[in-house]
Design an enzyme around this catalytic site. Structure first.
Site, PDB file in Angstrom:
ATOM      1  N   GLN A 105       0.852  -1.191   0.000  1.00 47.33           N
ATOM      2  CA  GLN A 105       0.000   0.000   0.000  1.00 47.33           C
ATOM      3  C   GLN A 105       0.890   1.244   0.000  1.00 47.33           C
ATOM      4  OE1 GLN A 105      -2.136   1.849   3.372  1.00 47.33           O
ATOM      5  NE2 GLN A 105      -4.007   1.169   2.336  1.00 47.33           N
ATOM      6  N   ALA A 182      -7.703   6.924   0.695  1.00 45.74           N
ATOM      7  CA  ALA A 182      -8.735   6.907   1.734  1.00 45.74           C
ATOM      8  C   ALA A 182      -8.254   7.541   3.029  1.00 45.74           C
ATOM      9  CB  ALA A 182      -9.158   5.465   1.992  1.00 45.74           C
ATOM     10  N   TYR A 185      -5.771  10.867   4.102  1.00 43.89           N
ATOM     11  CA  TYR A 185      -4.413  11.144   3.653  1.00 43.89           C
ATOM     12  C   TYR A 185      -4.437  11.954   2.355  1.00 43.89           C
ATOM     13  CZ  TYR A 185      -3.377   7.935   7.417  1.00 43.89           C
ATOM     14  OH  TYR A 185      -3.308   7.349   8.656  1.00 43.89           O
ATOM     15  N   ARG A 233      -7.682   2.290  -2.673  1.00 41.16           N
ATOM     16  CA  ARG A 233      -8.493   2.244  -1.446  1.00 41.16           C
ATOM     17  C   ARG A 233      -9.198   3.584  -1.302  1.00 41.16           C
ATOM     18  NH1 ARG A 233      -8.427  -0.761   3.699  1.00 41.16           N
ATOM     19  NH2 ARG A 233      -8.483   0.608   5.535  1.00 41.16           N
TER      20      ARG A 233
END
Length: 369
Positions: A105, A182, A185, A233
């Site tokens: 990620q 998401a 951030y 995400r």
């Protein structure tokens, strides 16, 4: 119910990956890397245990992509240089020994950064101080500083840094990356109305506010191999503002999911505190909307520790689910469910206090591998 009869244990194609079941490990910030951002041998054993427990794919904790503004927390891992690549190789090797794909990620904290070894300055779409206060469990305290507004050149550099980190993820033998758009951030800061006061192509209506996330996905997709998974995400809620909702409701959701799908996302990972709840007070969930308006497999996350809730979410249209608290409490959750065994309750105080660092009890000893 045997696993042969259980929808959770269907095989699923994700990009070029064929997953053995529908249950993956959610990304979780654990601040357990070295001070300079290298993944550790303990992290390799930590991730590998979820593979042995039956999770069909793993997504790493948020990993910062550059040696500039992206780091969010001290002792967070990075993919910002060659040393980081070498360190993550140990993790991917350990997970691949268990025949499980693992995705990195990529997370740029933006204005929510509260620990960056490279700079004291934070950046965001606009000079708007984030709501709430820094997170103590990740080593912060007090209010967030006011960020510096990113210039057009700064945005271009941000995109380039995501691309370079994705290329390093390829070098570290990850099977894909997840673009973190998401939880408040930096990419989500561009999407959020009150943190984005821009009047250029990245500000204004929802199509402009989701543009940067789409630009990152497209650039990463173009720079990585065809068989390399590139997901995204997305959420409405944020670590510093759990009650935020997209102001345009379902209309916003349609634009957001269509845009990131068109940019080339291989999956849409939607997360909320409770992803089974209606997205806007009543009506469809966020996972339902991603399934309706997106054109990629949907991964749902949030309050799915109960197998019946997980099954219902898949039956409603999600292709996959990920677990965070359920996985921390039960690193072998898929095996337990498949065998009809009981599940342990998540103990926040034991696992995530006084901080989120991985505890010795969570790391198998080398002889256990």
């Amino acid at each position: 119910m045997t696993d042969a009869d259980d929808i959770l244990f269907d095989s699923v194609d994700l990009g070029d990956e064929t997953l053995t079941n529908r249950v993956g490990l959610a990304p979780m910030t654990r601040t357990s890397a070295t001070e300079d951002g290298r993944a550790t041998a303990e992290m390799a054993r930590y991730y590998a245990k979820f593979s042995r427990g039956g999770f069909s794919f793993l997504i790493t904790e948020g990993t910062y992509p550059d040696e500039a503004y992206s780091q969010g927390y001290y002792d967070q891992p990075g993919l910002a240089n060659g040393d980081h690549v070498d360190a993550w190789q140990r993790v991917t090797d350990a997970v691949h020994e268990e025949n499980t794909p693992i995705f990195a990620q990529l997370m740029h904290a933006g204005a929510l950064s509260q620990g960056n070894r490279y700079t004291d300055e934070t950046v965001g779409p606009s000079a708007v101080r984030p709501k709430s206060e820094q997170l103590e469990m990740y080593g912060g305290e007090g209010e967030f500083p006011e960020p510096t507004e990113l210039t057009t050149e700064g945005i271009d550099e941000l995109i380039e840094n995501f691309v370079a980190a994705a290329e390093r993820a390829v070098d570290a033998d990850f099977d894909g990356v997840e673009v973190h758009g998401a939880n408040g951030y930096v990419l989500d800061q561009f999407l959020t109305t009150y943190t984005n006061e821009r009047d250029d192509e990245y500000g204004g209506d929802v199509q402009n506010r989701i543009r940067l996330t789409a630009d990152v996905i497209e650039a990463v997709r173009d720079a990585t191999p065809d068989d390399f998974v590139v997901g995204v995400r997305l959420s409405q809620s944020k670590v510093n503002d759990p009650d935020y909702r997209w102001p345009g409701g379902e209309d916003d959701a349609a634009v957001i999911f269509e845009t990131v799908s068109d940019a080339g996302a291989d999956y849409l990972h939607v997360t909320e505190e409770n992803v089974t709840a209606p997205a806007f007070g009543e009506g469809p969930t966020l996972a339902d909307l991603a399934d309706e308006y997106g054109d990629a497999p949907v991964i749902a996350n949030g309050a799915l520790e109960d197998p019946d809730a997980a099954r219902a979410t898949v039956e409603a249209g999600a292709d996959l689910i990920t677990l965070a608290k359920g996985a921390l409490a039960n690193p072998d959750w898929p095996q337990r469910v498949a065998e009809g065994r009981s599940l342990e309750e998540f103990d926040f105080g034991r696992i995530l206090q006084p901080d989120a660092t991985i505890d010795e009890s969570e790391v198998p000893t080398p002889s256990d591998d």
